[in-house]
Design a protein around this motif. Structure first.
Motif, PDB file in Angstrom:
ATOM      1  N   VAL A 111      33.116  -3.242 -69.349  1.00  0.00           N
ATOM      2  CA  VAL A 111      33.196  -3.934 -67.929  1.00  0.00           C
ATOM      3  C   VAL A 111      32.545  -3.192 -66.731  1.00  0.00           C
ATOM      4  CG1 VAL A 111      34.558  -5.064 -66.271  1.00  0.00           C
ATOM      5  CG2 VAL A 111      34.982  -5.475 -68.844  1.00  0.00           C
ATOM      6  N   ALA A 112      33.334  -1.944 -66.596  1.00  0.00           N
ATOM      7  CA  ALA A 112      32.734  -0.972 -65.575  1.00  0.00           C
ATOM      8  C   ALA A 112      31.396  -0.855 -65.662  1.00  0.00           C
ATOM      9  CB  ALA A 112      33.572   0.154 -65.703  1.00  0.00           C
ATOM     10  N   LEU A 113      30.581  -0.475 -66.853  1.00  0.00           N
ATOM     11  CA  LEU A 113      29.522  -0.030 -66.976  1.00  0.00           C
ATOM     12  C   LEU A 113      28.372  -1.312 -66.773  1.00  0.00           C
ATOM     13  CD1 LEU A 113      29.603   2.324 -69.935  1.00  0.00           C
ATOM     14  CD2 LEU A 113      29.484   2.880 -67.406  1.00  0.00           C
ATOM     15  N   PHE A 114      28.988  -2.696 -67.128  1.00  0.00           N
ATOM     16  CA  PHE A 114      28.069  -3.876 -67.157  1.00  0.00           C
ATOM     17  C   PHE A 114      28.104  -4.361 -65.701  1.00  0.00           C
ATOM     18  CE2 PHE A 114      27.393  -8.654 -67.643  1.00  0.00           C
ATOM     19  CZ  PHE A 114      26.389  -8.419 -68.321  1.00  0.00           C
ATOM     20  N   LEU A 115      29.145  -4.201 -64.957  1.00  0.00           N
ATOM     21  CA  LEU A 115      29.193  -4.901 -63.474  1.00  0.00           C
ATOM     22  C   LEU A 115      27.998  -4.341 -62.651  1.00  0.00           C
ATOM     23  CD1 LEU A 115      32.811  -5.253 -62.819  1.00  0.00           C
ATOM     24  CD2 LEU A 115      31.228  -7.220 -63.442  1.00  0.00           C
TER      25      LEU A 115
ATOM     26  N   LEU B 250      28.602  -4.333 -53.000  1.00  0.00           N
ATOM     27  CA  LEU B 250      28.895  -4.541 -54.567  1.00  0.00           C
ATOM     28  C   LEU B 250      28.449  -3.539 -55.425  1.00  0.00           C
ATOM     29  CD1 LEU B 250      30.614  -7.210 -55.358  1.00  0.00           C
ATOM     30  CD2 LEU B 250      28.566  -8.071 -56.025  1.00  0.00           C
ATOM     31  N   LEU B 251      27.202  -3.223 -55.297  1.00  0.00           N
ATOM     32  CA  LEU B 251      26.613  -2.113 -56.014  1.00  0.00           C
ATOM     33  C   LEU B 251      27.224  -0.883 -56.102  1.00  0.00           C
ATOM     34  CD1 LEU B 251      24.512  -1.493 -58.193  1.00  0.00           C
ATOM     35  CD2 LEU B 251      22.822  -1.167 -56.560  1.00  0.00           C
TER      36      LEU B 251
ATOM     37  N   ALA C 275      25.569  -6.782 -60.251  1.00  0.00           N
ATOM     38  CA  ALA C 275      25.437  -6.276 -58.751  1.00  0.00           C
ATOM     39  C   ALA C 275      23.971  -6.506 -58.377  1.00  0.00           C
ATOM     40  CB  ALA C 275      25.874  -5.183 -58.342  1.00  0.00           C
ATOM     41  N   VAL C 276      23.213  -5.772 -59.162  1.00  0.00           N
ATOM     42  CA  VAL C 276      21.533  -5.544 -59.055  1.00  0.00           C
ATOM     43  C   VAL C 276      20.952  -6.955 -59.140  1.00  0.00           C
ATOM     44  CG1 VAL C 276      19.384  -4.770 -60.015  1.00  0.00           C
ATOM     45  CG2 VAL C 276      21.513  -3.258 -60.045  1.00  0.00           C
ATOM     46  N   ALA C 277      21.643  -7.734 -60.100  1.00  0.00           N
ATOM     47  CA  ALA C 277      20.951  -9.215 -60.035  1.00  0.00           C
ATOM     48  C   ALA C 277      21.349 -10.106 -58.872  1.00  0.00           C
ATOM     49  CB  ALA C 277      21.259  -9.812 -61.534  1.00  0.00           C
TER      50      ALA C 277
ATOM     51  N   GLY D  41      20.387 -11.516 -51.697  1.00  0.00           N
ATOM     52  CA  GLY D  41      20.140 -10.602 -50.630  1.00  0.00           C
ATOM     53  C   GLY D  41      20.552  -9.289 -50.660  1.00  0.00           C
ATOM     54  N   PHE D  42      20.227  -8.406 -49.743  1.00  0.00           N
ATOM     55  CA  PHE D  42      20.772  -6.927 -49.701  1.00  0.00           C
ATOM     56  C   PHE D  42      21.951  -6.825 -48.956  1.00  0.00           C
ATOM     57  CE2 PHE D  42      20.677  -2.450 -48.119  1.00  0.00           C
ATOM     58  CZ  PHE D  42      20.235  -1.735 -49.192  1.00  0.00           C
TER      59      PHE D  42
END
Length: 775
Positions: free
Chosen positions: A350-354, A372-373, A358-360, A366-367
């Motif tokens: 979960v930690a590595l997938f989130l 989140l990222l 966030a990028v998507a 929007g930026f």
């Protein structure tokens, strides 16, 4: 702790061997990703305490890193006392790297550590294991043949007292100058063999304890404030993402307290399996809540369905791990280890997938979602860094598991900030939408008001048209009265004895009556078609005077009522081929506009032939109009516009005149408009000095494919019509009758009407040129 004090060797059956092989395989795969990765063990010194390298201690100073000095074995028959004896047969292993791991969990491990005070004075230190919840734990001091039990983690009272004082299994070490001691430890762990051994002075140890307490307190208070803040936002907005984030923050608080040992110290000091179950509950609960927050906030089901399926699978696995925790004490060791490994893998996945989610989300929305990222990537980066550091790939990399709490707090802070920024964007978008909606309402209101004004102007325009029609009809009525008087005079003169002079008078009176009758017919016809939108045209040849003199007769009295003058003039002999009633209506509109905007002076209409065109100019001495209004009227884009908003009128007269002139293939343009007056120029095609008569048969021969019907021959005309009473689109009617009734009837039957007598110049009119080109 109510658990076994020794681990007995089991018979080596085939099933047991298979289970053990599977367990080691799972361990090797899982420990590569998580913090359970063991350091490599290599054979070292002979099994004698004197052969173990001693840690040099100096009073008032902390000991160096203890990892290079540790020796251990996992032999089931070994005890700390036996392993320290010179005759112990099996070799001891040592730790490679800075991270202290003793291999896969679940096996009994014996650890030896030799200490020596090399200083000139006696000293005291605290030896701490950094662990507080183990299935089996005992610590001994070995001095020669004497072995003393100093910490018994299997005794609840002893474990509670030791953890209450030191927060982890620890003991005090007092050494005189040159004195040596051997510390022996035997333990069994269900989840991890990571043991961060340290030897610290009292000052350093309690300083670190105070720092740890402050760190935990800060994380707990910060996460609790974020939790309350998100519950507040949820109660205000009703957005579920605030609720899921609050649940995740609650798990952050609980996991921080538990991972730092406080639940173990006060509640679970004698329940190691329950402590492991609680750890899995908090860890997997946080992962599931944060994944569900991502699904709710980013709306992955709508925008990223594949990522949403992955998150649902991870949430399901986390819930399965949580659901299996209550029966942890009843599961075999292999299953407990697999369950513990699965929990860690779910949390790490979960930690590595989130961060990818966030990028998507940033690309989609929007930026403003950059926190989140930042938050999700911080925890993912910490996990990757810790895995690398714990594997010992780079021996110089430090590792501090106490940073997990602050980094998780930072993650929740960044995620909360992302929610706030997104709310601000939503609010700004709402304000912009409200502003646009308000502007739309204003525009609609303006359109409504404009439509209402147009309706009023239309009614006023119709009233003006009706007034003009009444004027035309009144003028026609007066003319008919004059015609009746002339005809009566002719009748009286014919009944009396006549002289030669009476014959000339009778002829003159008859000519005048006939001329007035033609004018009346044209005037009333123009009045009847004034408000019609049809594109029907009646072409005829007529002198220019027949167009202007009726207008002079109609408007001279009106102009004189305001002391204004009206003059008309024709230069030379000009015969027009056009629709006289429509032209009269267009000129009447222009003269009406001139009358409304002229306060002194008057207007003049002139007609002159230029080549094959007739040029009509209407000049007045009115107030004129702004240049922008003149340009707008000339462009033809204005539907309805006033030249002077302060003056009465609807603004539709010029447009109506323009439509009529363009229907007749002419042009209408405002040449100039200033404070001293306005000049309007009309250019019409097919103007000649004289015309040549042409029989109807020749006209039909010239227009091959067209039918020329004589309306005056009523029987022949009726016979040429179809069952619907139509003559077809390619039919031209010719007649002497130019009355409004005939015009209206023929407009429904034929495409065009030509007034007799027919002339050859009629074929040069632009309305008939396409027909000739088709021929």
């Amino acid at each position: 702790m109510g658990v076994r004090t020794t681990r007995l060797a089991r018979p080596a059956t085939a099933a047991t061997a298979s289970i053990r092989a599977l367990r080691h395989l799972i361990t090797a795969a899982a420990l590569w990703l998580i913090v359970l990765i063991p350091a490599g063990a290599v054979p070292a010194f002979p099994a004698a305490a004197s052969a173990i390298p001693a840690i040099a201690l100096t009073a008032g100073r902390d000991a160096p890193d203890v990892a290079p000095y540790l020796r251990y074995t996992k032999d089931p028959s070994a005890t700390p006392a036996r392993a320290a004896e010179p005759g112990f047969a099996l070799p001891l292993s040592r730790i490679s790297g800075d991270s202290i791991h003793f291999g896969p969990p679940g096996e009994r491990t014996v650890v030896l550590l030799r200490l020596r005070n090399v200083g000139g004075s006696a000293g005291s230190w605290i030896f701490t294991t950094g662990r507080g919840s183990l299935k089996y734990f005992r610590m001994f001091e070995i001095d020669g043949n004497r072995t003393a039990l100093v910490v018994d983690g299997n005794d609840p009272a002893s474990a509670r007292a030791n953890l209450g004082s030191y927060q982890a299994f620890s003991t005090e070490i007092v050494l005189d100058p040159g004195q040596e001691k051997v510390i022996g430890i035997e333990f069994v762990s269900e989840n991890s063999t990571y043991m961060p051994f340290k030897i610290l002075t009292y000052r350093t140890f309690f300083k670190e304890r105070r720092e740890n307490i402050a760190l935990v307190a800060g994380v707990v208070v910060g996460a609790a404030m974020l939790l309350l803040l998100n519950f507040l936002f949820f109660s205000i907005t009703g957005f579920r993402e605030f609720l899921w984030l609050a649940v995740a923050e609650a798990f952050v608080v609980l996991n921080t307290i538990h991972s730092e040992g406080y639940f173990t110290i006060f509640l679970l000091y004698d329940k190691p399996l329950t402590s492991i179950a609680v750890e899995q509950l908090f860890k997997c609960g946080f992962a599931a809540a944060m994944a569900q927050f991502a699904r709710s906030f980013v709306k992955t089901k709508t925008y990223f369905p594949r990522r949403d399926r992955a998150l649902r699978v991870l949430i399901g696995l986390a819930l399965v791990v949580i659901a299996l925790q209550p029966g942890l004490a009843f599961y075999p060791p292999d299953m407990r280890f697999a369950l513990h490994t699965t929990g860690w893998l779910v949390a790490i996945a979960v930690a590595l997938f989130l961060p990818f989610v966030a990028v998507a989300a940033m690309r989609q929305f929007g930026f403003q979602l950059w926190p989140l990222l930042a938050g999700w990537a911080s925890l993912a980066g910490f996990i990757i860094y810790s895995a690398i550091a714990s594997m010992g790939i780079f021996a110089w990399l430090p590792i501090n598991w106490h940073l997990a709490g602050p980094i998780t707090l930072f993650e929740t802070m960044m995620v909360t900030l992302a929610l706030g920024l997104n709310l601000r964007k939503i609010r700004n978008d709402k304000l912009a939408a409200d502003a646009n909606y308000a502007r739309s309402l204003i525009d609609q209101l303006e359109i409504t008001e404009q439509a209402k004004r147009f309706a009023e102007e239309k009614a006023q325009a119709l009233e003006i048209v009706h007034s003009q029609n009444a004027l035309l009809h009144a003028s026609g009525h007066d003319s008919r009265q004059v015609i009746l008087a002339l005809n009566s005079a002719v009748a009286v003169l014919r009944q009396q004895t006549r002289t030669p002079q009476d014959g000339e008078l009778i002829g003159m009176l008859e000519t005048s009556a006939d001329y007035l009758n033609k004018i009346v017919a044209t005037t009333i016809s123009g009045a009847n078609i004034a408000s019609s939108d049809t594109a029907f045209v009646v072409l005829g040849a007529f002198p220019a005077e027949a167009l202007l003199e009726p207008l002079l007769m109609m408007f001279r009295t009106v102009y004189a009522s305001r002391r204004l003058t009206l003059d008309v003039g024709v230069e030379g002999d000009v015969i027009l081929i056009s629709d006289k009633p429509l032209l009269m209506r267009a000129l009447a509109n222009l003269l009406s506009n001139s009358f409304q905007h002229t306060l002194a002076g008057g207007a003049r209409v002139t007609l002159v032939r230029e080549g094959a065109c007739a040029v009509i100019e209407v000049r007045d001495t009115g107030r004129g109009m702004p240049a922008a209004v003149m340009a707008e009227l000339n462009s033809g884009t204005a539907i309805r516009m006033r030249g002077d908003e302060t003056a009465p009128g609807t603004g539709s007269g010029f447009r109506s005149a323009r439509r009529i002139i363009e229907l007749l293939h002419g042009t209408l343009r405002i040449v100039s408009s200033a404070s001293d007056g306005t000049v309007i120029r009309i250019t019409l095609p097919s103007a000649f000095a004289r015309t040549t008569p042409m029989p109807a048969a020749e006209l039909e021969g010239r227009l091959e494919g067209w039918r020329v019907l004589d309306f005056d021959d009523r029987e022949g005309f009726a016979a040429s019509l179809d069952d619907d009473g139509k003559a077809g689109q390619r039919a031209i009617a010719i007649t002497y009758d130019d009355t409004a009734i005939t015009r209206g009837r023929l407009s429904e039957i034929v495409a065009l009407v030509a007034i007799k007598p027919i002339c050859r110049e009629l074929l040069d009119h632009p309305l008939l040129v396409p027909a000739l080109q088709q021929v």
